[in-house]
Write a protein that holds these residues in place. Sequence first.
Motif, PDB file in Angstrom:
ATOM      1  N   ARG A  85       0.997  -1.150   0.101  1.00 38.88           N
ATOM      2  CA  ARG A  85      -0.031   0.160   0.084  1.00 38.88           C
ATOM      3  C   ARG A  85       0.926   1.171  -0.093  1.00 38.88           C
ATOM      4  N   HIS A 182     -11.682  -7.073   2.682  1.00 37.16           N
ATOM      5  CA  HIS A 182     -10.410  -6.291   2.518  1.00 37.16           C
ATOM      6  C   HIS A 182     -10.633  -4.983   1.728  1.00 37.16           C
ATOM      7  N   GLN A 183     -10.117  -4.109   2.306  1.00 38.95           N
ATOM      8  CA  GLN A 183     -10.258  -2.656   1.761  1.00 38.95           C
ATOM      9  C   GLN A 183     -10.006  -2.655   0.358  1.00 38.95           C
ATOM     10  N   ASP A 184      -8.928  -3.508  -0.232  1.00 41.55           N
ATOM     11  CA  ASP A 184      -8.526  -3.201  -1.685  1.00 41.55           C
ATOM     12  C   ASP A 184      -9.413  -4.084  -2.484  1.00 41.55           C
ATOM     13  N   THR A 185     -10.306  -4.839  -2.001  1.00 45.39           N
ATOM     14  CA  THR A 185     -10.881  -5.928  -3.106  1.00 45.39           C
ATOM     15  C   THR A 185     -12.012  -5.234  -4.074  1.00 45.39           C
ATOM     16  N   GLU A 187     -11.722  -2.030  -5.237  1.00 46.80           N
ATOM     17  CA  GLU A 187     -11.050  -1.250  -6.201  1.00 46.80           C
ATOM     18  C   GLU A 187     -10.334  -2.190  -7.043  1.00 46.80           C
ATOM     19  N   PHE A 188      -9.749  -3.667  -6.850  1.00 50.14           N
ATOM     20  CA  PHE A 188      -9.339  -4.350  -7.579  1.00 50.14           C
ATOM     21  C   PHE A 188     -10.376  -5.082  -8.509  1.00 50.14           C
ATOM     22  N   LEU A 252      -2.886  -4.816  -4.330  1.00 52.29           N
ATOM     23  CA  LEU A 252      -3.474  -3.964  -5.077  1.00 52.29           C
ATOM     24  C   LEU A 252      -2.740  -3.758  -6.613  1.00 52.29           C
TER      25      LEU A 252
END
Length: 445
Positions: A85, A182-185, A187-188, A252
């Motif tokens: 990150r 998860h916080q990036d899921t 956006e990915f 990410l």
Amino acid sequence: MAAPEEQELSQTQTEKLLQFQDLTGLESMDQCRRTLEQHNWNIEAAVQDRLNEQEGVPSVFNPPPSRPLQVNTADHRVYSYIVSRPQPRGLIGWSYYLIMLPFRFTYYTLLDIFRFALRFVRPDPRGRVTDPVGDVVSFIHSFEEKYGRSHPVFYQGTYSQALNDAKRELRYLLVYLHGEDHQDTDEFCRSTLCTEEAITFLNARMLFWACSTSKPEGYRVSQALRENTYPFLAMIMLKDRKMTVVGRLEGLIQSEDLINQLTFIMEANDAYLLSEQREREDRNQTQVLRQQQDEAYLESLRADQEKDRKKREEQEQKRQEEEKVRQTVLAEERRRRNLEEEKERKSECLPPEPPSDDPESVKIVFKLPNDTRVERRFLFGQSLTVIHDFLFSLKETPEMFQIVTNFPRRVLPCLPTEEQPNPPTLKEAGLSRSEVLFVQDLTDD
């Protein structure tokens, strides 16, 4: 103690044995037979378990509930690409980071403690896989509801089935583990996975299997691959005859970077796939050659069996003909013996020949078919049957005959008939004191 003899195989079992050897490439027929016997000659289950044994994954027919899926992850040559990150920038960014750090630390520490304690109260339901296909299909439906239907083609099957198909087709398998919390899921999925260039690249170059780690099937794969963070991608291929993880992408990652990293992994391992393809072609050629040899052997065996069958039929036919001839000879001997006995019996039953000076006597000269002449005297009062019996008792007389006068020509009724059950006497037949009678052979008639 002598080893027990193996039971002979039926024709169906022999065909399954040869088919199993062709599908698995095993050289030992004994090992092929043991494997089929362990599966009660179910060739589909036996082949599936053999493939699972080679790649280290459980059978889809009888998967053990507590054993995690296994793929070779111990290869130190695995390419790993981790996207960290971004670090905070500027005074405001670092200030926000330092202020939130204790709260994040406390939150995740308490969450881990809660999850650890919860395991003692209630076991993790994800540890028990009951419907792996249902887990995958459920994830695909939830993914489409949230991110739309424009995405790479998901493999709709279990992880084991995806491994088997990738191995059979000699293709790369990309595994995506979806961490919902998860916080990036998000956006990915939106910015990387569902982009047009990523969709085109993944659909054309590899199989793509995905599942959420909140599902039992996804959790089991997570236990096998041991990801560190999300989003997590693992590239798997057939390498050294085992399904092996050759690349790991974590964090990410942007769409262009994803394609570049996957291309790099594939270019670095294409030689292994090419080697596996050549080895498989050689193995297939060996199997084709073995199959041709087996077919030639079976054809030769059938020809030998047909030859043996014809030989046995000819021998049996010859034996029957010889037996028929022997029975004919025996029947002819019995007939001749019975005829001789009958002649002797007739000869013994003949009345004595009357003297020549007997006024009631009749002198008869018989001319036989072989031109010999026989002379004997009879009495006028005797039946014509006596004449017939006399001639019958002679060896020179044929088996069947009739007695004929010379002039006028007539056949003497010497044997009883339905119209004349009692033949006439010599006198009634109109014979004189001296006669010449002819014996006519009726045997050929």
